[in-house]
Structure formats: structure tokens, C-alpha cells
Scaffold this motif. Structure first.
Motif, PDB file in Angstrom:
ATOM      1  N   UNK A 183       0.807  -1.216   0.000  1.00  0.00           N
ATOM      2  CA  UNK A 183       0.000   0.000   0.000  1.00  0.00           C
ATOM      3  C   UNK A 183       0.839   1.264   0.000  1.00  0.00           C
ATOM      4  N   UNK A 184       1.962   1.250   0.726  1.00  0.00           N
ATOM      5  CA  UNK A 184       2.849   2.409   0.815  1.00  0.00           C
ATOM      6  C   UNK A 184       4.281   1.911   0.859  1.00  0.00           C
ATOM      7  N   UNK A 185       5.173   2.605   0.175  1.00  0.00           N
ATOM      8  CA  UNK A 185       6.613   2.379   0.261  1.00  0.00           C
ATOM      9  C   UNK A 185       7.268   3.736   0.036  1.00  0.00           C
ATOM     10  N   UNK A 186       7.681   4.374   1.114  1.00  0.00           N
ATOM     11  CA  UNK A 186       8.196   5.740   1.038  1.00  0.00           C
ATOM     12  C   UNK A 186       9.441   5.925   1.901  1.00  0.00           C
ATOM     13  N   UNK A 187      10.436   6.576   1.336  1.00  0.00           N
ATOM     14  CA  UNK A 187      11.561   7.062   2.112  1.00  0.00           C
ATOM     15  C   UNK A 187      11.155   8.426   2.657  1.00  0.00           C
ATOM     16  N   UNK A 188      11.559   8.722   3.890  1.00  0.00           N
ATOM     17  CA  UNK A 188      11.114   9.979   4.489  1.00  0.00           C
ATOM     18  C   UNK A 188      12.189  10.585   5.379  1.00  0.00           C
ATOM     19  N   UNK A 189      12.005  11.885   5.624  1.00  0.00           N
ATOM     20  CA  UNK A 189      12.777  12.600   6.640  1.00  0.00           C
ATOM     21  C   UNK A 189      11.785  13.442   7.440  1.00  0.00           C
ATOM     22  N   UNK A 190      12.280  14.304   8.301  1.00  0.00           N
ATOM     23  CA  UNK A 190      11.413  15.083   9.180  1.00  0.00           C
ATOM     24  C   UNK A 190      10.348  15.863   8.420  1.00  0.00           C
ATOM     25  N   UNK A 191      10.668  16.358   7.237  1.00  0.00           N
ATOM     26  CA  UNK A 191       9.722  17.184   6.493  1.00  0.00           C
ATOM     27  C   UNK A 191       8.530  16.388   5.957  1.00  0.00           C
ATOM     28  N   UNK A 192       8.627  15.062   5.949  1.00  0.00           N
ATOM     29  CA  UNK A 192       7.556  14.242   5.390  1.00  0.00           C
ATOM     30  C   UNK A 192       6.756  13.459   6.429  1.00  0.00           C
ATOM     31  N   UNK A 193       7.047  13.633   7.711  1.00  0.00           N
ATOM     32  CA  UNK A 193       6.366  12.851   8.750  1.00  0.00           C
ATOM     33  C   UNK A 193       4.862  13.114   8.743  1.00  0.00           C
ATOM     34  N   UNK A 194       4.449  14.368   8.635  1.00  0.00           N
ATOM     35  CA  UNK A 194       3.019  14.683   8.616  1.00  0.00           C
ATOM     36  C   UNK A 194       2.355  14.099   7.381  1.00  0.00           C
ATOM     37  N   UNK A 195       2.998  14.225   6.243  1.00  0.00           N
ATOM     38  CA  UNK A 195       2.470  13.664   4.991  1.00  0.00           C
ATOM     39  C   UNK A 195       2.316  12.149   5.118  1.00  0.00           C
ATOM     40  N   UNK A 196       3.286  11.485   5.735  1.00  0.00           N
ATOM     41  CA  UNK A 196       3.203  10.032   5.918  1.00  0.00           C
ATOM     42  C   UNK A 196       2.068   9.652   6.852  1.00  0.00           C
ATOM     43  N   UNK A 197       1.843  10.454   7.882  1.00  0.00           N
ATOM     44  CA  UNK A 197       0.728  10.179   8.791  1.00  0.00           C
ATOM     45  C   UNK A 197      -0.596  10.223   8.020  1.00  0.00           C
ATOM     46  N   UNK A 198      -0.744  11.200   7.141  1.00  0.00           N
ATOM     47  CA  UNK A 198      -1.959  11.281   6.326  1.00  0.00           C
ATOM     48  C   UNK A 198      -2.068  10.087   5.375  1.00  0.00           C
ATOM     49  N   UNK A 199      -0.959   9.686   4.779  1.00  0.00           N
ATOM     50  CA  UNK A 199      -0.965   8.525   3.882  1.00  0.00           C
ATOM     51  C   UNK A 199      -1.299   7.248   4.652  1.00  0.00           C
ATOM     52  N   UNK A 200      -0.740   7.107   5.850  1.00  0.00           N
ATOM     53  CA  UNK A 200      -1.029   5.934   6.678  1.00  0.00           C
ATOM     54  C   UNK A 200      -2.499   5.902   7.064  1.00  0.00           C
ATOM     55  N   UNK A 201      -3.060   7.065   7.376  1.00  0.00           N
ATOM     56  CA  UNK A 201      -4.485   7.144   7.714  1.00  0.00           C
ATOM     57  C   UNK A 201      -5.337   6.701   6.535  1.00  0.00           C
ATOM     58  N   UNK A 202      -5.028   7.214   5.345  1.00  0.00           N
ATOM     59  CA  UNK A 202      -5.800   6.857   4.155  1.00  0.00           C
ATOM     60  C   UNK A 202      -5.692   5.363   3.853  1.00  0.00           C
ATOM     61  N   UNK A 203      -4.500   4.805   3.972  1.00  0.00           N
ATOM     62  CA  UNK A 203      -4.314   3.370   3.692  1.00  0.00           C
ATOM     63  C   UNK A 203      -5.035   2.504   4.716  1.00  0.00           C
ATOM     64  N   UNK A 204      -4.908   2.862   5.991  1.00  0.00           N
ATOM     65  CA  UNK A 204      -5.555   2.077   7.038  1.00  0.00           C
ATOM     66  C   UNK A 204      -7.073   2.159   6.913  1.00  0.00           C
ATOM     67  N   UNK A 205      -7.572   3.328   6.598  1.00  0.00           N
ATOM     68  CA  UNK A 205      -9.013   3.493   6.390  1.00  0.00           C
ATOM     69  C   UNK A 205      -9.461   2.668   5.189  1.00  0.00           C
TER      70      UNK A 205
END
Length: 151
Positions: A20-42
Motif C-alpha cells: 500500500x505504501x513504500x516511502x523514504x522519508x525525513x522530518x519534512x515528510x512525517x506529517x504527509x506520511x501520517x496522512x498517507x497511513x491514515x488513508x491506507x488504514x481506512x
């Protein structure tokens, strides 16, 4: 799990339609990843408190990767046998044996260990592999059984 490429993920995650998700991230993307995780889990069927708990656990793991794992990480999420799996890996210096072995709630005045403890409490299972080359944390939550719709 050993790879010749030191930047390659240390994982046994499936490739294919269940990813569902495969993303490399740093501090600037943590909020974006939280939103992506929410959408995937939902999208996978989590709702209400189960959804909130899983997303908070994912957020704790991504934040830990940034703070303690070298400033960046990799998040992967997939479905597997009635569960939603999230894996966060980093290339930091690893987790100390004392903290890695701790299962109880950290003392209120403890500066570390809250993120792992919270992720463990908010997920159905948690596995941690850690050494000097980095850490891989994998959490799962059981997905609700879909109810058949009447014809």
C-alpha cells in the motif's frame, strides 16, 4: 537480514498488489506520511479507535526513525493474512539492549522508550530487529472481517 547495499531496506516485505505504501522519508515528510497511513488504514477497513491507534503507532515509529535513526527512514505498509502491517526502518546506530528488552511502561521521568512502548500498546503485534546498522520495527493490526452484503 543482510544486503550488499547498505542503503537497501532490511526487510522481507512482499512486493505486489498487497503493498500500500513504500516511502523514504525525513522530518519534512512525517506529517504527509501520517496522512498517507491514515488513508491506507481506512481503505483497508480500520475505523474509529482502531484507526486512530494504528496511525498513532505509525507516527511514533516514523518520529523515532527521524529522531534516533539517522534523520530518515523508510515506511512500508501492506495487507497480509487479515492484518495490516507497517514497517519502519532506519540506518541509525540501533537501540540499546536495555531499551530493546523493556516491555513495561516507562517511568514518568524517563526521557526515552515512550515511542516504542506506545507503538507496542497500540498495535496487535510488534517485532523489532536492531543492531549497529539500524533498526526495523514491524507492527500489525488485525483488520475487521468484512460483512457480506445481502443480494
Amino acid at each position: 537480514m543482510t544486503n550488499a547495499d547498505p542503503d537497501a531496506p532490511r526487510t522481507a516485505m512482499p512486493l505486489g498488489p498487497s503493498l500500500l505504501v513504500a516511502e523514504t522519508f525525513d522530518q519534512t515528510q512525517v506529517t504527509q506520511l501520517r496522512h498517507a497511513a491514515t488513508a491506507c488504514a481506512y481503505g483497508a477497513g480500520l475505523r474509529g479507535q482502531r484507526l486512530d491507534d494504528f496511525v498513532l503507532a505509525v507516527n511514533e515509529l516514523t518520529t523515532n526513525a527521524v529522531r534516533h535513526g539517522g534523520g530518515r527512514g523508510v515506511l512500508r505498509m501492506w495487507r497480509q493474512a487479515g492484518s495490516l502491517v507497517c514497517e519502519v526502518s532506519d540506518h541509525g546506530g540501533g537501540i540499546g539492549a536495555r531499551l530493546l528488552g523493556a516491555r513495561g511502561r516507562p517511568a514518568p521521568d524517563t526521557a526515552g522508550g515512550w515511542g516504542l512502548w506506545l507503538a507496542r500498546e497500540l498495535s496487535d503485534t510488534m517485532e523489532v530487529e536492531s543492531d549497529g546498522a539500524g533498526t526495523v520495527v514491524r507492527i500489525t493490526t488485525i483488520l475487521p472481517t468484512p460483512h457480506p452484503t445481502p443480494d
